[in-house]
Design a protein around this motif. Structure first.
Motif, PDB file in Angstrom:
ATOM      1  N   ASP A 244       0.864  -1.180   0.000  1.00 21.11           N
ATOM      2  CA  ASP A 244       0.000   0.000   0.000  1.00 21.11           C
ATOM      3  C   ASP A 244       0.903   1.233   0.000  1.00 21.11           C
ATOM      4  O   ASP A 244       1.491   1.590   1.022  1.00 21.11           O
ATOM      5  N   LEU A 245       1.038   1.850  -1.172  1.00 15.09           N
ATOM      6  CA  LEU A 245       1.923   3.001  -1.296  1.00 15.09           C
ATOM      7  C   LEU A 245       1.351   4.243  -0.627  1.00 15.09           C
ATOM      8  O   LEU A 245       2.101   5.153  -0.254  1.00 15.09           O
ATOM      9  N   ALA A 285       3.415   1.171  -9.341  1.00 13.38           N
ATOM     10  CA  ALA A 285       2.159   0.564  -8.908  1.00 13.38           C
ATOM     11  C   ALA A 285       1.736  -0.469  -9.946  1.00 13.38           C
ATOM     12  O   ALA A 285       2.136  -0.413 -11.103  1.00 13.38           O
ATOM     13  N   SER A 382       0.993  -3.816  -6.016  1.00 11.71           N
ATOM     14  CA  SER A 382       1.374  -2.515  -5.481  1.00 11.71           C
ATOM     15  C   SER A 382       0.258  -1.525  -5.776  1.00 11.71           C
ATOM     16  O   SER A 382      -0.070  -1.250  -6.936  1.00 11.71           O
ATOM     17  N   ASN A 383      -0.354  -0.989  -4.711  1.00 12.46           N
ATOM     18  CA  ASN A 383      -1.557  -0.158  -4.875  1.00 12.46           C
ATOM     19  C   ASN A 383      -1.268   1.304  -4.499  1.00 12.46           C
ATOM     20  O   ASN A 383      -0.558   1.582  -3.531  1.00 12.46           O
ATOM     21  N   GLU A 384      -1.871   2.218  -5.274  1.00 11.15           N
ATOM     22  CA  GLU A 384      -1.752   3.638  -4.971  1.00 11.15           C
ATOM     23  C   GLU A 384      -2.984   4.367  -5.495  1.00 11.15           C
ATOM     24  O   GLU A 384      -3.374   4.182  -6.646  1.00 11.15           O
TER      25      GLU A 384
END
Length: 387
Positions: A244-245, A285, A382-384
């Protein structure tokens, strides 16, 4: 916004920071260092006696009488130089102004230090071997706040050149991992030789082929148990990683069950030279893969204005092209805020857990401690959502 300093500036400022602290018993780093007379590594110093020992990672850091940097309060009582060692009592939540997300301070017997610039370490000395096991080299992990180094051979790396230029002693720090190819006994003390290229078996990529000697008591031999796969009974396809970026966290799942969680420091969203918002240093991401691993790696990039040269970066698990990896960071404790040049910084302990848990699985057999599996690694999401 935290100002970015080049590696040259860091070494220069850190050297100037020596001796700034008035509490002599904790100044194990405060030594008269001369390159022309230092041909052998110094013995391990007398480290502070606390269970956790804080190592100041940046120069000119405030020791405060309360956990706040509010200038109205004027809480600064002393300045600490880089590598100053502190007795770590506990972390407390303070009042940090200036836009920094971390509000943590380290409480010490003398006062408070902003936690983001203090690496938590331990003093776990080892009984060193007096000869190479089975005549073979071995991987080793630093288990004390730092060990002094003596260089052998030709100076090649920017990292060492800077240390010489600013008369700053080269050291290995808690959590770093290195390849040892020779053992000798000097004045009754076993010393290990760190081969930072390891004839292709160590860093491989980015090494400069230099050699350093260190007190063997500060280095633990890495065993098969240290790299053994975590949860080998779980179907590798059931293992997934979520980054979670936005909130700077990482979670590992076995199926739907979360089995590991840690804070991270991902890539900056600004150019450290211009201060402008940019994707240049951002962690990508999307859907990624743990496609390559190496126990230790030299990471050097950038330029004099905004560059870095860092040897022995531990437990590297690469997840995207361009050298993006999850790896241990011993040069800060700012987990929870963006800081890197694109990689995912975690503590060395967290990096080691992730290294052992994800695909491809690694062993200490020759050629097996550095493995590439481009299409079959562990899936990383990878989430943003914020910019």
């Amino acid at each position: 916004m935290r100002k970015y300093i080049s590696r040259r500036d860091f070494i220069k400022l850190a050297g100037l920071g020596f001796g700034a602290m008035a509490f002599t018993p904790l100044s194990a780093h405060d030594i008269d260092y001369r390159w022309d007379v230092f041909s052998q590594p110094r013995r391990l110093p007398q480290f502070p006696g606390s269970a956790i020992i804080g190592r100041v990672c940046e120069p000119d850091i405030d020791l405060r009488n309360r956990p706040t940097n509010d200038p109205i309060v004027n809480s600064s009582i002393a300045k600490l130089g880089a590598d100053h060692l502190l007795e770590w009592n506990r972390e407390v939540i303070g009042n940090v102004i200036g836009g920094l997300p971390n509000q943590r301070y380290v409480e010490t017997p003398q006062g408070y230090v902003y936690a983001s610039v203090v690496q938590p370490t331990k003093n776990l000395p080892n009984t060193p071997v007096t000869e190479l096991p089975n005549g073979q080299g071995f991987w080793a992990e630093v288990t004390v706040p730092y060990v002094e180094l003596a260089h052998e051979g030709t100076v090649a790396s920017p990292w060492l050149q800077d240390h010489i230029a600013y008369n700053f002693p080269p050291r290995l720090y808690y959590g770093q991992t290195v390849w040892i190819d020779q053992v000798r006994t000097s004045n009754g003390f076993p010393e290990y030789r760190w081969n930072e290229d390891a004839n292709g078996r160590g860093y491989g990529y980015g090494g400069y082929g230099e050699f350093y000697w260190a007190d063997g008591a500060g280095l633990k031999i890495i065993t098969d148990a240290d790299v053994a796969t975590i949860s080998p009974e779980v179907d590798p396809n059931e293992k997934t990683v979520s980054i979670d970026l936005d909130y700077q966290t990482m979670s590992c799942f076995e199926g739907a069950r979360e089995v590991f969680f840690c804070r991270i420091s991902s890539g900056k969203r600004y150019d450290p030279v211009t201060g402008q918002v940019t994707d240049t240093y951002a962690t990508p991401a999307g859907s990624l893969l743990t496609y390559w691993k190496i126990i230790s790696k030299n990471m050097t990039a950038g330029n004099e204005g905004a560059g870095y040269s860092t040897p022995a970066v531990p437990w590297c698990t690469f997840i995207a092209s361009g050298g993006v990896a999850v790896h241990g960071a011993f040069w800060h404790n700012a987990f929870g805020e963006r800081r890197s040049h694109g990689c995912v910084n975690v503590t060395p302990e967290d990096a080691k857990w992730i290294f052992r848990w994800t695909m491809p699985y690694v062993s200490l057999a020759a050629g097996e401690e550095r493995r590439e599996l481009p299409d079959h690694g562990t899936i990383v999401t990878s989430n943003e959502t914020q910019f």
